[in-house]
Design an enzyme around this catalytic site. Sequence first.
Site, PDB file in Angstrom:
ATOM      1  N   GLU A  34      56.095  -5.611  25.234  1.00 29.34           N
ATOM      2  CA  GLU A  34      56.821  -5.783  26.686  1.00 29.34           C
ATOM      3  C   GLU A  34      56.081  -4.660  27.401  1.00 29.34           C
ATOM      4  O   GLU A  34      56.553  -3.562  26.970  1.00 29.34           O
ATOM      5  CB  GLU A  34      58.343  -5.843  26.353  1.00 29.34           C
ATOM      6  CG  GLU A  34      59.144  -6.420  27.512  1.00 29.34           C
ATOM      7  CD  GLU A  34      60.536  -6.343  27.379  1.00 29.34           C
ATOM      8  OE1 GLU A  34      60.942  -6.037  26.256  1.00 29.34           O
ATOM      9  OE2 GLU A  34      61.059  -6.018  28.406  1.00 29.34           O
ATOM     10  N   ARG A 260      59.692  -2.263  10.212  1.00 23.44           N
ATOM     11  CA  ARG A 260      59.299  -1.501  11.283  1.00 23.44           C
ATOM     12  C   ARG A 260      59.249  -0.053  10.878  1.00 23.44           C
ATOM     13  O   ARG A 260      59.593   0.303   9.772  1.00 23.44           O
ATOM     14  CB  ARG A 260      60.339  -1.592  12.520  1.00 23.44           C
ATOM     15  CG  ARG A 260      61.515  -0.891  12.110  1.00 23.44           C
ATOM     16  CD  ARG A 260      62.437  -1.170  13.438  1.00 23.44           C
ATOM     17  NE  ARG A 260      61.997  -0.745  14.705  1.00 23.44           N
ATOM     18  CZ  ARG A 260      61.784  -1.572  15.707  1.00 23.44           C
ATOM     19  NH1 ARG A 260      61.882  -2.665  15.535  1.00 23.44           N
ATOM     20  NH2 ARG A 260      61.325  -0.924  16.860  1.00 23.44           N
ATOM     21  N   LYS A 270      62.081   2.678  23.187  1.00 24.29           N
ATOM     22  CA  LYS A 270      61.720   2.932  24.250  1.00 24.29           C
ATOM     23  C   LYS A 270      62.653   3.470  25.233  1.00 24.29           C
ATOM     24  O   LYS A 270      62.137   4.256  26.278  1.00 24.29           O
ATOM     25  CB  LYS A 270      60.847   1.608  24.801  1.00 24.29           C
ATOM     26  CG  LYS A 270      59.628   1.580  24.384  1.00 24.29           C
ATOM     27  CD  LYS A 270      58.774   0.319  24.965  1.00 24.29           C
ATOM     28  CE  LYS A 270      59.033  -0.962  24.308  1.00 24.29           C
ATOM     29  NZ  LYS A 270      58.469  -2.098  24.762  1.00 24.29           N
TER      30      LYS A 270
HETATM   31  P1  ATP Z   1      62.260  -3.099  23.004  1.00 22.14           P
HETATM   32  O1  ATP Z   1      62.304  -4.493  22.467  1.00 22.14           O
HETATM   33  O2  ATP Z   1      63.190  -2.256  22.673  1.00 22.14           O
HETATM   34  O3  ATP Z   1      61.761  -3.024  24.257  1.00 22.14           O
HETATM   35  P2  ATP Z   1      60.030  -2.551  21.241  1.00 22.14           P
HETATM   36  O4  ATP Z   1      59.648  -1.369  20.323  1.00 22.14           O
HETATM   37  O5  ATP Z   1      60.394  -3.971  20.154  1.00 22.14           O
HETATM   38  O6  ATP Z   1      61.124  -2.221  22.040  1.00 22.14           O
HETATM   39  P3  ATP Z   1      58.007  -4.387  22.105  1.00 22.14           P
HETATM   40  O7  ATP Z   1      57.101  -3.961  23.366  1.00 22.14           O
HETATM   41  O8  ATP Z   1      58.676  -5.738  22.282  1.00 22.14           O
HETATM   42  O9  ATP Z   1      58.866  -3.163  21.994  1.00 22.14           O
HETATM   43  O10 ATP Z   1      57.066  -4.371  20.946  1.00 22.14           O
HETATM   44  C1  ATP Z   1      55.907  -5.113  20.773  1.00 22.14           C
HETATM   45  C2  ATP Z   1      55.519  -5.248  19.346  1.00 22.14           C
HETATM   46  O11 ATP Z   1      55.563  -3.921  18.583  1.00 22.14           O
HETATM   47  C3  ATP Z   1      56.554  -6.082  18.724  1.00 22.14           C
HETATM   48  O12 ATP Z   1      55.769  -7.229  17.917  1.00 22.14           O
HETATM   49  C4  ATP Z   1      57.400  -5.185  17.660  1.00 22.14           C
HETATM   50  O13 ATP Z   1      57.690  -5.843  16.538  1.00 22.14           O
HETATM   51  C5  ATP Z   1      56.238  -4.024  17.416  1.00 22.14           C
HETATM   52  N1  ATP Z   1      56.937  -3.031  17.086  1.00 22.14           N
HETATM   53  C6  ATP Z   1      57.770  -2.151  17.702  1.00 22.14           C
HETATM   54  N2  ATP Z   1      58.281  -1.189  17.169  1.00 22.14           N
HETATM   55  C7  ATP Z   1      57.760  -1.139  16.050  1.00 22.14           C
HETATM   56  C8  ATP Z   1      58.001  -0.251  14.811  1.00 22.14           C
HETATM   57  N3  ATP Z   1      58.827   0.969  15.139  1.00 22.14           N
HETATM   58  N4  ATP Z   1      57.144  -0.544  13.849  1.00 22.14           N
HETATM   59  C9  ATP Z   1      56.550  -1.633  13.716  1.00 22.14           C
HETATM   60  N5  ATP Z   1      56.365  -2.640  14.743  1.00 22.14           N
HETATM   61  C10 ATP Z   1      56.980  -2.185  15.964  1.00 22.14           C
HETATM   62 MG    MG Z   2      60.728  -5.976  21.433  1.00 23.19          MG
END
Ligand code: ATP
Ligand code: MG
Length: 561
Positions: A34, A260, A270
């Site tokens: 995102e 994760r 974030k």
């Molecule tokens: P948010 O949803 O709070 O904005 P997010 O970290 O999930 O934060 P995204 O941009 O949705 O952000 O993440 C993109 C991809 O990265 C997703 O497929 C997510 O599963 C993966 N991802 C995010 N954080 C982690 C992590 N700590 N370890 C492994 N994969 C991650």
């Molecule tokens: Mg996310």
Amino acid sequence: MEETVSRHFIERIIDSDIETGKNGGNVITRFPPEPNGYLHIGHAKSINLNFGLARQYNGTCHLRFDDTNPVKEDMEYINSIMEDIRWLGFDWGKHLYFASSYFEQMYAWAIQMIETGKAYVDDLSVEEIRSMRGTLTEPGKESPYRNRSVEENLDLFRRMKEGEFPNGAKVLRAKIDMASPNLNMRDPIMYRILHAEHPKTGNRWCIYPMYDWAHGLEDSIEGITHSICTLEFEDHRPLYDWFIDQLPGVHHPQQIEFARLNIDCTVMSKRKLLQLVTEKYVSGWDDPRMPTVSGLRRRGFTPEAIKDFCDKIGVSKVDSTVHYSFLEFCLRTDLNKRAQRRMAVIRPLKLTVVNYPEDRVEWMEAENNPENASAGTRLIPFSRDLYIEQDDFRTEAPNKKYFRLAPGKEIRLKHAYYIKCESYKTDADGNVTEVLCTYDPASKGGWTEDGRVVKGTAHWVSARHAVKAEVRLYDRLFNAEEPGRQTGNFLDDLNPNSLEILTEAWVEPSLAEAAPEENFQFLRLGYFTADKKDHTKNAPVFNRSVSLKESFTKEVLNHRN
Ligand code: ATP
Ligand code: MG
């Protein structure tokens, strides 16, 4: 094919899909950020996994911006994400997609859902919906608007799209089961009204799809075979599957969840990272103390070290926390092989070799990397006036194990000569201002024929030839393993000493030619990188990436005790 035992569970799923001919043997993954922040090391794990699998199985990996929430999204984030993925060494080729370009198709499918009685317009507020959702032990309550006619729902949904209603006035919900044991299945929201300009679609839309509705459709449209996400979406999988099943004939990807990445002594949400930036606890998203990809990069991390880290921590279904020092260990291991060695004095103390001719300069040969003979050698100027590290001198040897410089003590100057301290000078306050030494002309290169042993070796630079530099010493951004655990506020655990700036450092002349982002080992001080943004030939700036010593084993042991 690699040995089966070493393959992680996702590889095993893919192996078996290929064997059974599922998806025609294709592997199409995606990384779906995102664009509401910069990428962090957790994202790097996901990137390494998704792009890595595509590479390994001759498949493709899509980069898809999941831009379904216009309020928090920004072009700056889109650009930084692309830059970071490329820097990590991955390439999406022509497969760059935006969820927002599927809005029209998603809308058509939503209409289809209404027509088949699978979705309805609800006038309840989001709060009311939440309060009627029930709990794990109690079923939810049905909305009074749940049984609207298809015609009324179609009319209202169209008018939602036309902008007739203010934010929050209505939502579109899936009609599933308010008594489902899975809370995600209790008539989840599919669309909300949001009068906001979108970075890509401008003002064309004022209804935006929710994650659960949108994500599976995006995967389906792109023909994704394996949709890999983190464990918190495990309970969403039935919904992911349900939505796709309601649309006959569309491609059905398989969602697979993995644990994760969590790292101690840092934060990865974030929201928290954004707060550190906007409230100026750090200099920006790429501050070298940030766990962001751009921060690690500026700190001096290499893509190889990050990849090695991601490979070593592995892929599993069990949540765990990795020590920050393991990340540093991976960097140290990589740089030890590749970083050229240099000499720099970061807290200088003047040293005069009193028996060395004033106008003489000798160019000493020094190896660039003892781990790699092909790195060659360079010449370092030696003269009468040197700088050494303040730490390497004491006015009195504190004990028998003290092998550095003190009156009467002899040490080796790396790549140069043995020197012996004769005396020193102080200022009015008693601070040492200069150390006076003699050198042994028979010890050139750092050894003597008489075989006498000196235990201490110091690094140095020639004052006349050295280049002045700024050196930034970084430490952990947080003092606690889990920032905020004690007080509930992660900012309470910020390390007040996470940055020390030394403006009076002296570096050997060849370092003036360093390119931004070039990595070095400064002998005895650690690995340093020429700052990506601020380093210039006339005003060199070096960031300490990581110290030389391995603190990993010790810390892990302490932690386990
Ligand atoms: P948010 O949803 O709070 O904005 P997010 O970290 O999930 O934060 P995204 O941009 O949705 O952000 O993440 C993109 C991809 O990265 C997703 O497929 C997510 O599963 C993966 N991802 C995010 N954080 C982690 C992590 N700590 N370890 C492994 N994969 C991650
Ligand atoms: Mg996310």
